[in-house]
Design a protein around this motif. Sequence first.
Motif, PDB file in Angstrom:
ATOM      1  N   GLU A  33       0.829  -1.196   0.000  1.00 12.48           N
ATOM      2  CA  GLU A  33       0.000   0.000   0.000  1.00 12.48           C
ATOM      3  C   GLU A  33       0.865   1.249   0.000  1.00 12.48           C
ATOM      4  O   GLU A  33       1.881   1.310   0.684  1.00 12.48           O
ATOM      5  CB  GLU A  33      -0.915   0.005   1.234  1.00 12.48           C
ATOM      6  N   ILE A  34       0.430   2.224  -0.756  1.00 12.41           N
ATOM      7  CA  ILE A  34       1.156   3.485  -0.844  1.00 12.41           C
ATOM      8  C   ILE A  34       0.452   4.514   0.028  1.00 12.41           C
ATOM      9  O   ILE A  34      -0.760   4.718  -0.105  1.00 12.41           O
ATOM     10  CB  ILE A  34       1.215   3.995  -2.298  1.00 12.41           C
ATOM     11  N   GLY A  35       1.208   5.142   0.920  1.00 15.91           N
ATOM     12  CA  GLY A  35       0.639   6.182   1.767  1.00 15.91           C
ATOM     13  C   GLY A  35       0.049   7.305   0.931  1.00 15.91           C
ATOM     14  O   GLY A  35       0.657   7.782  -0.015  1.00 15.91           O
ATOM     15  N   ARG A  73      13.054   4.723  -0.319  1.00 16.37           N
ATOM     16  CA  ARG A  73      12.270   4.184   0.799  1.00 16.37           C
ATOM     17  C   ARG A  73      11.414   3.000   0.375  1.00 16.37           C
ATOM     18  O   ARG A  73      11.120   2.121   1.190  1.00 16.37           O
ATOM     19  CB  ARG A  73      11.410   5.279   1.414  1.00 16.37           C
ATOM     20  N   SER A  74      10.988   2.969  -0.887  1.00 19.34           N
ATOM     21  CA  SER A  74      10.097   1.903  -1.347  1.00 19.34           C
ATOM     22  C   SER A  74      10.702   0.527  -1.154  1.00 19.34           C
ATOM     23  O   SER A  74       9.979  -0.460  -0.938  1.00 19.34           O
ATOM     24  CB  SER A  74       9.749   2.121  -2.822  1.00 19.34           C
ATOM     25  N   VAL A  93       7.083   2.775   6.260  1.00 15.50           N
ATOM     26  CA  VAL A  93       8.001   3.325   5.264  1.00 15.50           C
ATOM     27  C   VAL A  93       7.515   4.688   4.779  1.00 15.50           C
ATOM     28  O   VAL A  93       8.304   5.488   4.263  1.00 15.50           O
ATOM     29  CB  VAL A  93       8.162   2.329   4.084  1.00 15.50           C
ATOM     30  N   TRP A  94       6.216   4.965   4.946  1.00 13.09           N
ATOM     31  CA  TRP A  94       5.690   6.276   4.526  1.00 13.09           C
ATOM     32  C   TRP A  94       5.777   7.303   5.652  1.00 13.09           C
ATOM     33  O   TRP A  94       5.392   8.455   5.466  1.00 13.09           O
ATOM     34  CB  TRP A  94       4.242   6.134   4.061  1.00 13.09           C
ATOM     35  N   ILE A  96      13.759   9.452   6.825  1.00  9.35           N
ATOM     36  CA  ILE A  96      15.186   9.379   7.159  1.00  9.35           C
ATOM     37  C   ILE A  96      15.966   8.706   6.033  1.00  9.35           C
ATOM     38  O   ILE A  96      17.040   9.170   5.623  1.00  9.35           O
ATOM     39  CB  ILE A  96      15.384   8.621   8.493  1.00  9.35           C
ATOM     40  N   ILE A  97      15.430   7.606   5.509  1.00  8.23           N
ATOM     41  CA  ILE A  97      16.109   6.883   4.427  1.00  8.23           C
ATOM     42  C   ILE A  97      16.278   7.770   3.203  1.00  8.23           C
ATOM     43  O   ILE A  97      17.371   7.864   2.615  1.00  8.23           O
ATOM     44  CB  ILE A  97      15.315   5.604   4.070  1.00  8.23           C
TER      45      ILE A  97
END
Length: 546
Positions: free
Chosen positions: A24-26, A220-221, A231-232, A238-239
Amino acid sequence: MADEDIQGIPEPEGASDIIETDYEIGQDNVEGSVGPFGFDIHNPVFLISGLAIVAFVFYTLALPEQSGAAFSWLFSAVTKGFDWFFLGAANIFVIFCLLLIVTPAGSVRLGGTDATPDYTYLGWFAMLFAAGMGIGLMFYGVSEPMSHFSSALGGTATEDGMRTDWAPLGAAAGDEQAAIRLGMAATIFHWGLHPWAIYAVVALALALFSYNKGLPLTIRSAFYPILGDRVWGWWGHIIDTLAVFATLFGLATSLGFGATQANAGLNELFGIPINSTVEVLLISGITAVALVSVLRGLDGGVKVLSEINMGLALLLLLFVLFAGPTLAILTGFVDYLGAYLVNLPALSNPVGREDVNFMQGWTSFYWAWWISWSPFVGMFIARVSRGRTVREFVICVLLIPSMVCVLWMSVFGGVAIQQVVLDGYTAAQEADLPLQLFKMLDQLPLTQITSLIGIVLVIVFFVTSSDSGSLVIDTITAGGKVDAPVPQRVFWCVFEGAVAIVLLLSAGGLQSLQSMVISTGLPFTVVLLVMCWAIWRGLMSERSNT
């Protein structure tokens, strides 16, 4: 290292037909908003990294002596304290890539089981070749083989961090042939499997999670299999922020090297003085040219320049090959590869090394530099590799650019060394690093023309790197968008040049550039190590879905 203008790569047909999965994408990572001055500030990455870079520029300009001392301390502390970490991590990347080749994970196809390659093998190889060319090869093509040859021949260590006692690798002082083979083996080590394994890891992560998982084209992905929806959030911020810093300072270092070499060539040809003023003017002028390309968007001007540059690079390579001792160079190419394979275990060993100047001053810096460049080169490689299996992707990314780099170093470095050995010509050997290419060309026909071509190559590599680099950083700070607002790209293009200028003006000069690459490369190395695990989990997920 890479010079190809990423904008100039056509969007592969079907690249947007991404396989949907349960990833899922934020929502805030997709929609965002356009803020003041036309900037896309949908997440904190742009704001944090942008403000940090602006503060860094002002600090370095305001306190050049203090900042120079700080950069010098950073370089020494990181290279001496973490040399084992850089070497060990690079070895892990090579082993990881080799495992992907021989394990069932190599059968996974980038883009899904029904995806077909967007480019023929010939076209794909040509673009991988383009990824292997850049300012680094122009700057180090003569100077690095010559430096290692001189060090191995003398068998003595110096305090400048760029030479070494080669005793652990078996070179006896005064053994000319052993010095040649060892010097070229050390050079190939820095331009062969290890750097391209670094690039392959990042490129594979970007391609896999973009084409197969439907996630944004950003660093980040790759960590979704480990962090999930986090990750979102701040973990992802940070990444991506680390990726921005690493890429920016990696580019700034290349721009600094390019400026010093262009200045040296202009001095050799036209008597223009070598000083910081000229170098600042060069960086400013070339950044302005890159800025024009940014403002014009996908116009094709820099694409045309890039194609011309590749043609000129090939012509210069062939000219040096046939104007020099051709047979010795061609036989040397095979011999040098053999020497590289023989010495590879000793060169890559991080434990119990006595040649600390070489390990810290050369290898640690190189690995940090390549790691800093990895988002840039990785994005380029990912965008042209859809439809390939992981196995053929890794094999070709490791071998094709590596062989190009080996050939380039064998020709330019081989000719310079043969000039010393056969002709007793030592001007290139005794010159400063940025000038050694032009001193080598002095001994060949058509010196004025070839030196001018060398300067043009450096400058256009400079332009295309700056322009494409601003696109990559912009894509990362915009959360993976490839169509972020133009003012945002303008900002990064300007500040790439500004960072290179202020670092050159600091008390440390080129060492300041190296210090920042080392410092930003260190935390990003950790990111890449974790990325290997994320890639493996992503590949296992792909296999379970087929």
